[in-house]
Design a protein around this motif. Sequence first.
Motif, PDB file in Angstrom:
ATOM      1  N   GLN A   1      -3.452  14.914   3.658  1.00  0.00           N
ATOM      2  CA  GLN A   1      -2.360  14.769   4.627  1.00  0.00           C
ATOM      3  C   GLN A   1      -2.276  13.345   5.179  1.00  0.00           C
ATOM      4  OE1 GLN A   1      -0.252  17.540   5.139  1.00  0.00           O
ATOM      5  NE2 GLN A   1      -1.497  18.220   3.416  1.00  0.00           N
ATOM      6  N   MET A   2      -2.400  12.363   4.278  1.00  0.00           N
ATOM      7  CA  MET A   2      -2.361  10.963   4.675  1.00  0.00           C
ATOM      8  C   MET A   2      -1.041  10.336   4.258  1.00  0.00           C
ATOM      9  SD  MET A   2      -6.182   9.732   3.564  1.00  0.00           S
ATOM     10  CE  MET A   2      -5.942   8.069   4.214  1.00  0.00           C
ATOM     11  N   ALA A   3      -0.622   9.330   5.016  1.00  0.00           N
ATOM     12  CA  ALA A   3       0.580   8.591   4.650  1.00  0.00           C
ATOM     13  C   ALA A   3       0.308   7.744   3.413  1.00  0.00           C
ATOM     14  CB  ALA A   3       1.010   7.698   5.809  1.00  0.00           C
TER      15      ALA A   3
ATOM     16  N   SER B   1      12.141   0.240  -5.136  1.00  0.00           N
ATOM     17  CA  SER B   1      13.320  -0.369  -4.527  1.00  0.00           C
ATOM     18  C   SER B   1      12.976  -1.746  -3.984  1.00  0.00           C
ATOM     19  CB  SER B   1      13.872   0.514  -3.407  1.00  0.00           C
ATOM     20  OG  SER B   1      12.880   0.782  -2.434  1.00  0.00           O
ATOM     21  N   VAL B   2      14.001  -2.560  -3.807  1.00  0.00           N
ATOM     22  CA  VAL B   2      13.839  -3.915  -3.273  1.00  0.00           C
ATOM     23  C   VAL B   2      14.405  -3.929  -1.855  1.00  0.00           C
ATOM     24  CG1 VAL B   2      14.443  -6.343  -3.553  1.00  0.00           C
ATOM     25  CG2 VAL B   2      14.037  -4.907  -5.577  1.00  0.00           C
TER      26      VAL B   2
ATOM     27  N   SER C   1      -6.383  -1.302  -0.696  1.00  0.00           N
ATOM     28  CA  SER C   1      -6.307  -0.032  -1.415  1.00  0.00           C
ATOM     29  C   SER C   1      -5.031   0.700  -1.051  1.00  0.00           C
ATOM     30  CB  SER C   1      -7.522   0.842  -1.108  1.00  0.00           C
ATOM     31  OG  SER C   1      -7.546   1.178   0.264  1.00  0.00           O
ATOM     32  N   LEU C   2      -4.648   1.619  -1.925  1.00  0.00           N
ATOM     33  CA  LEU C   2      -3.399   2.345  -1.802  1.00  0.00           C
ATOM     34  C   LEU C   2      -3.650   3.840  -1.890  1.00  0.00           C
ATOM     35  CD1 LEU C   2      -0.225   2.476  -1.876  1.00  0.00           C
ATOM     36  CD2 LEU C   2      -0.433   2.293  -4.368  1.00  0.00           C
ATOM     37  N   THR C   3      -3.096   4.583  -0.953  1.00  0.00           N
ATOM     38  CA  THR C   3      -3.102   6.034  -1.091  1.00  0.00           C
ATOM     39  C   THR C   3      -1.867   6.435  -1.881  1.00  0.00           C
ATOM     40  OG1 THR C   3      -2.086   6.116   1.107  1.00  0.00           O
ATOM     41  CG2 THR C   3      -4.444   6.594   0.961  1.00  0.00           C
TER      42      THR C   3
ATOM     43  N   GLY D   1       6.870   5.268  -1.746  1.00  0.00           N
ATOM     44  CA  GLY D   1       7.257   4.772  -0.432  1.00  0.00           C
ATOM     45  C   GLY D   1       6.363   3.693   0.131  1.00  0.00           C
ATOM     46  N   ALA D   2       5.292   3.329  -0.582  1.00  0.00           N
ATOM     47  CA  ALA D   2       4.397   2.272  -0.098  1.00  0.00           C
ATOM     48  C   ALA D   2       5.074   0.914  -0.239  1.00  0.00           C
ATOM     49  CB  ALA D   2       3.086   2.288  -0.869  1.00  0.00           C
ATOM     50  N   GLN D   3       5.015   0.121   0.831  1.00  0.00           N
ATOM     51  CA  GLN D   3       5.682  -1.180   0.866  1.00  0.00           C
ATOM     52  C   GLN D   3       4.680  -2.299   0.607  1.00  0.00           C
ATOM     53  OE1 GLN D   3       8.643  -1.666   4.063  1.00  0.00           O
ATOM     54  NE2 GLN D   3       7.594  -3.571   4.595  1.00  0.00           N
TER      55      GLN D   3
END
Length: 267
Positions: free
Chosen positions: A79-81, A240-241, A28-30, A256-258
């Motif tokens: 307030q999570m990354a 971005s790559v 999952s993704l925030t 910003g998630a990788q």
Amino acid sequence: MNHHPTSAPGARGTVSTHSVFGAPCWVSLTSRDLEATQDFYRAVLGWKWLRGALGDHFRTALVGGVPVAGIAAVASMWQMAVAWTPYFAVPSADEAASRTRERGGTVAVGPISLPPGRAALLADRDGATFGVWEGELIGNWEAWRQAAPAFIRLHTRDAFDSAIFYGEILDWATDRPGCCEVHYEAGEVVLRSRGDVVARIVSGALEAAPDPTIRPHWQIHFAVADVTACARAAEKHGGSVLMEGAREAVLRDPDGAQFTVTSHRQR
């Protein structure tokens, strides 16, 4: 607490974490912007989206009609990354959380009840975030495994120490029927479930500590047909790559998630 950390894996189905445990069962993704996140992953990975029963802040990604991942637009609210997080199937989320604390890890959220199960968001001793899920899995767990992701990889300071940490929490390499097998292959600790590689743990160069500036984390690898096309789509749609090869590319979404895209041939 009435909220949960991310879009959870529970759904109507017959497979539960009492028969499948210790293996990754969901990712999952925030996110900060649900619509923008959906647009990006639709363009890069071809995902379709389903509004879940958990509310307006949550969506489920579909590949060929198979649910493969969840998105929760809660990063700013809680307030999570912004990050991709793997969830592991466990017989008891409460027991997994207790084991994590006992072994020097952190319980960030939960365990909390999310019918038809319970979830917790945890972190290992080096700060790598992961989740555990107790209860029913998505309707067809085997279909999820084949659709995406290809596997997950933990980048950490000491692969062997991490393997012991996770093994004690998730009952890897025990005598329990159906548990995951742990092997050492080509410089990595490799986790197999029912013969398939489902996770890898790497500590950088053999017998050497990895770059201390790189924070330990779980990296999600999604299987794709065309790595180059995914990389170009990521750039075109605000991402971005970070690294690109013929069969694998490390990408970053606009938040910003990788994550990594891996050729189907590498699975």
